[in-house]
Enzyme design. Structure first.
Site, PDB file in Angstrom:
ATOM      1  N   GLU A   1      51.511  49.256  -7.470  1.00 47.29           N
ATOM      2  CA  GLU A   1      51.119  50.596  -7.922  1.00 47.29           C
ATOM      3  C   GLU A   1      52.136  51.620  -7.392  1.00 47.29           C
ATOM      4  OE1 GLU A   1      46.284  49.994  -8.096  1.00 47.29           O
ATOM      5  OE2 GLU A   1      47.206  50.399  -6.169  1.00 47.29           O
TER       6      GLU A   1
ATOM      7  N   ASN B   1      42.128  48.939  -6.175  1.00 47.05           N
ATOM      8  CA  ASN B   1      41.063  48.917  -5.167  1.00 47.05           C
ATOM      9  C   ASN B   1      39.830  49.666  -5.671  1.00 47.05           C
ATOM     10  OD1 ASN B   1      42.374  47.274  -3.389  1.00 47.05           O
ATOM     11  ND2 ASN B   1      43.223  48.917  -2.167  1.00 47.05           N
TER      12      ASN B   1
END
Ligand SMILES: NC(=O)c1ccc[n+]([C@@H]2O[C@H](COP(=O)([O-])OP(=O)(O)OC[C@H]3O[C@@H](n4cnc5c(N)ncnc54)[C@H](O)[C@@H]3O)[C@@H](O)[C@H]2O)c1
Length: 287
Positions: free
Chosen positions: A153, A192
């Site tokens: 990311e 997440n």
């Protein structure tokens, strides 16, 4: 920007893998840690990993030799960062420590160098003002095992320039990864958060008595092709970690639904943290 030299700060679980990945991808790589024991372990890890890959026919002698020459370990940041075009920080998850490292890096690394953090949850705007180059400070978030997992990311906080993001995306691609650009800073970034939404719903369904641990895991694996169910994953990553993250998030947002679920709190309270304690959502016998 042309990145040739990368400095990885932290030679722990993530840093040792990111440094090896960088060296294998053709970058001159310095890996720095304050602990000489961690540096020694990281060196052994790199040698061991590459010889296993060679034995399986996945790396040639030449690739191993080149990566070996590219990868240098240093116990002082000065030596490791002074020629870096980019730094990837993978030291402990502690804001004060990271801010201290970034302030040091800002003094040592050339003015053009990008300073990235692999932090799991700390957004770079909490760190960028420790430097005088906030436009070059961003999150570059790898997943464990970083040598294997494809996703990285790359987060563009409000202070980060387009050029910085483009360069980091290009480096992630050169590492053989599939970068996901995150356009705004948000707690937990993409993966997440998505993982947390899945586990939160699974915990809710369990607490409501809608289905058993086993049936929820089996259903998720069978329906979505996930290799592990949410409870198997929680037992692996640690119920204590999930509890602490949930509580931290709740303290930050004040939103009741951010609190860990009752079933998770109960297991946390009993010390049933998952595989590492021998019991979590499942029984594992001896720890
Ligand atoms: N473990 C994971 O699954 C995972 C996944 C993605 C991101 N992360 C993030 O990566 C970072 C590192 O995590 P980890 O699991 O590798 O931790 P770790 O504890 O295995 O390694 C951290 C290393 O940082 C070193 N260190 C501490 N202070 C330092 C300093 N001032 N300068 C240089 N080195 C220093 C320690 O000696 C240690 O070797 C954290 O920010 C974490 O949130 C971890």
């Amino acid at each position: 920007m042309d990145v040739k030299t990368i400095c990885v700060v932290g030679a722990g679980l993530m840093g040792q893998q990111i440094a090896l990945l960088s060296a294998l991808s053709g970058f001159k790589t310095y890996c720095a840690d304050t602990s000489s024991e961690a540096l020694e372990k990281a060196g052994k890890f790199a040698d061991g990993w590459m010889s296993k890959q060679k034995a399986k026919g996945r790396l040639t002698d030449e690739q191993v030799d080149t990566a070996g020459r590219n990868l240098l370990f240093a116990d002082n940041l000065e030596e490791a960062a002074k020629d870096a075009d980019m730094v990837i920080e993978a030291a402990v998850e502690n804001l004060a420590v990271k801010r201290g490292i970034f302030a040091q890096l800002d003094r040592i690394a050339p003015p053009h160098a990008i300073l990235a953090t692999n932090s799991s949850y700390l957004v770079s705007s909490k760190i960028a003002d420790a430097t005088v180059r906030p436009d070059k400070v961003l999150n570059m978030h790898f997943f464990n095992p970083a040598l294997i997992m494809k996703t990285v990311e790359v987060v563009q906080g409000p202070h980060v320039s387009d050029e910085t993001v483009e360069t980091v995306i290009a480096v992630a691609r050169a590492f053989g990864k599939q970068p996901a650009k995150v356009n705004k800073e948000i707690y937990g970034f993409l993966c997440n958060r998505i993982f947390s939404a899945l586990t939160k719903e699974a915990c809710y369904l369990l607490d409501m008595g809608i289905a058993s641990v086993e049936d929820i895991d089996t259903a998720v694996k069978g329906a979505f092709g996930h290799p592990m169910g949410p409870f198997e994953l929680l037992d692996m990553t640690g119920i204590d970690l999930e509890y602490n993250l949930g509580m931290e998030r709740f303290r930050e947002t004040g939103v009741l639904s951010d609190r860990p679920s009752p079933g998770l709190v109960e297991r946390f309270g009993r010390g049933d943290y998952g595989r590492k304690t021998g019991r979590g959502f499942y029984e594992y016998g001896e720890k």
